[in-house]
Write an enzyme that holds these catalytic residues in place. Sequence first.
Site, PDB file in Angstrom:
ATOM      1  N   PRO A   2     -23.844  10.925 -23.640  1.00 30.33           N
ATOM      2  CA  PRO A   2     -24.716  10.158 -24.539  1.00 30.33           C
ATOM      3  C   PRO A   2     -24.299   8.693 -24.572  1.00 30.33           C
ATOM      4  O   PRO A   2     -23.136   8.375 -24.774  1.00 30.33           O
ATOM      5  CB  PRO A   2     -24.478  10.832 -25.900  1.00 30.33           C
ATOM      6  CG  PRO A   2     -24.006  12.207 -25.569  1.00 30.33           C
ATOM      7  CD  PRO A   2     -23.202  12.061 -24.310  1.00 30.33           C
ATOM      8  N   GLU A   3     -25.271   7.804 -24.330  1.00 31.11           N
ATOM      9  CA  GLU A   3     -25.001   6.379 -24.339  1.00 31.11           C
ATOM     10  C   GLU A   3     -25.399   5.793 -25.689  1.00 31.11           C
ATOM     11  O   GLU A   3     -25.864   6.500 -26.574  1.00 31.11           O
ATOM     12  CB  GLU A   3     -25.765   5.705 -23.192  1.00 31.11           C
ATOM     13  CG  GLU A   3     -25.391   6.219 -21.807  1.00 31.11           C
ATOM     14  CD  GLU A   3     -23.995   5.778 -21.376  1.00 31.11           C
ATOM     15  OE1 GLU A   3     -23.361   4.960 -22.079  1.00 31.11           O
ATOM     16  OE2 GLU A   3     -23.529   6.254 -20.329  1.00 31.11           O
ATOM     17  N   HIS A  91     -20.225  27.308 -27.990  1.00 29.40           N
ATOM     18  CA  HIS A  91     -19.706  25.938 -27.940  1.00 29.40           C
ATOM     19  C   HIS A  91     -19.947  25.168 -29.242  1.00 29.40           C
ATOM     20  O   HIS A  91     -19.851  23.941 -29.253  1.00 29.40           O
ATOM     21  CB  HIS A  91     -20.331  25.201 -26.760  1.00 29.40           C
ATOM     22  CG  HIS A  91     -20.091  25.875 -25.442  1.00 29.40           C
ATOM     23  ND1 HIS A  91     -18.837  25.985 -24.881  1.00 29.40           N
ATOM     24  CD2 HIS A  91     -20.948  26.491 -24.577  1.00 29.40           C
ATOM     25  CE1 HIS A  91     -18.929  26.629 -23.728  1.00 29.40           C
ATOM     26  NE2 HIS A  91     -20.192  26.941 -23.522  1.00 29.40           N
ATOM     27  N   ARG A 110     -18.051  20.708 -22.942  1.00 31.39           N
ATOM     28  CA  ARG A 110     -16.864  20.288 -22.183  1.00 31.39           C
ATOM     29  C   ARG A 110     -15.687  19.913 -23.077  1.00 31.39           C
ATOM     30  O   ARG A 110     -14.595  19.627 -22.587  1.00 31.39           O
ATOM     31  CB  ARG A 110     -17.233  19.126 -21.256  1.00 31.39           C
ATOM     32  CG  ARG A 110     -18.316  19.507 -20.248  1.00 31.39           C
ATOM     33  CD  ARG A 110     -18.655  18.384 -19.301  1.00 31.39           C
ATOM     34  NE  ARG A 110     -17.555  18.092 -18.390  1.00 31.39           N
ATOM     35  CZ  ARG A 110     -17.617  17.163 -17.436  1.00 31.39           C
ATOM     36  NH1 ARG A 110     -18.711  16.439 -17.276  1.00 31.39           N
ATOM     37  NH2 ARG A 110     -16.592  16.941 -16.647  1.00 31.39           N
ATOM     38  N   ARG A 152     -13.526 -14.551 -13.049  1.00 34.63           N
ATOM     39  CA  ARG A 152     -13.515 -13.123 -12.760  1.00 34.63           C
ATOM     40  C   ARG A 152     -14.170 -12.839 -11.411  1.00 34.63           C
ATOM     41  O   ARG A 152     -15.303 -13.246 -11.163  1.00 34.63           O
ATOM     42  CB  ARG A 152     -14.260 -12.347 -13.856  1.00 34.63           C
ATOM     43  CG  ARG A 152     -13.689 -12.491 -15.259  1.00 34.63           C
ATOM     44  CD  ARG A 152     -12.357 -11.793 -15.399  1.00 34.63           C
ATOM     45  NE  ARG A 152     -12.438 -10.361 -15.144  1.00 34.63           N
ATOM     46  CZ  ARG A 152     -12.717  -9.459 -16.089  1.00 34.63           C
ATOM     47  NH1 ARG A 152     -12.958  -9.846 -17.332  1.00 34.63           N
ATOM     48  NH2 ARG A 152     -12.742  -8.178 -15.785  1.00 34.63           N
TER      49      ARG A 152
END
Length: 271
Positions: A2-3, A91, A110, A152
Amino acid sequence: MPELPEVETIRCGIEPFIKGRQVSRVVVRTPRLRWPIPVDLASQMCGRTVQDVERRAKYLLLRTEAGTLLIHLGMSGYLRVLEQPQAPGKHDHADIEFSGGICLRLNDVRRFGALLWLDGDPAQHPLLAGLGPEPLSEELTGDYLYQRSRGRRLAVKPFIMDSKVVVGVGNIYASEALFRAGIDPARAAGRISLVRYRRLAEAIRQVLREAITAGGTTLRDFSDQDGRPGYFAQQLQVYGRGGEPCSVCGQAIVKIQLGQRSTYFCRQCQR
């Protein structure tokens, strides 16, 4: 994983059900997630009232009068709101029960997520203290990105995905924002002009706002049988479209590996 837009969608989904409610019971079935769930979580939370449901980066913060519950969904986790009792699945690792019979249930196949109790200011916790600005805040500007990028050599895509630079710009959203800004994702961050960084900062905001809106419109009922928001429901212009024609110029979208992540872009439109 999930973002940020998905986590914000979850925050908006659970807030109406739990804000202002008192915690009546905490059930932990699997204490060992990415970090162990505190053994005293139930005693810390029971009797406390959720005053606010906030998000910092990809973390959810349930603030009470005596501390804050930090929730991270890891790679595969999600939250469900149950208004009626329901037997837990394999789960379903933890339940937070509230007054009125509401239950917030954490599912994490997970087990890379986290439930942590924080005393004091959450912003000072090691998981949050080093994070960069929120991408939808006034702190994220092209000028800021320009200054952080000077010298950078790192490619610009992993640069904007670095949570110490700016939080919440995941792989999909970085690809989409760079396409809108017309920037080659492999170009060195330090070789991009101020004008282009200003364009990129705005593109990041646009993509994330659209993703949040898309998640919200597909989330019909957060207490339904599934409970999952509609991830990535927005129309993606480059991500996952390798070999397909660019929506702007018609040339084939290219897929490369950049920083061990799949990266999609248009060689014609992005320089």
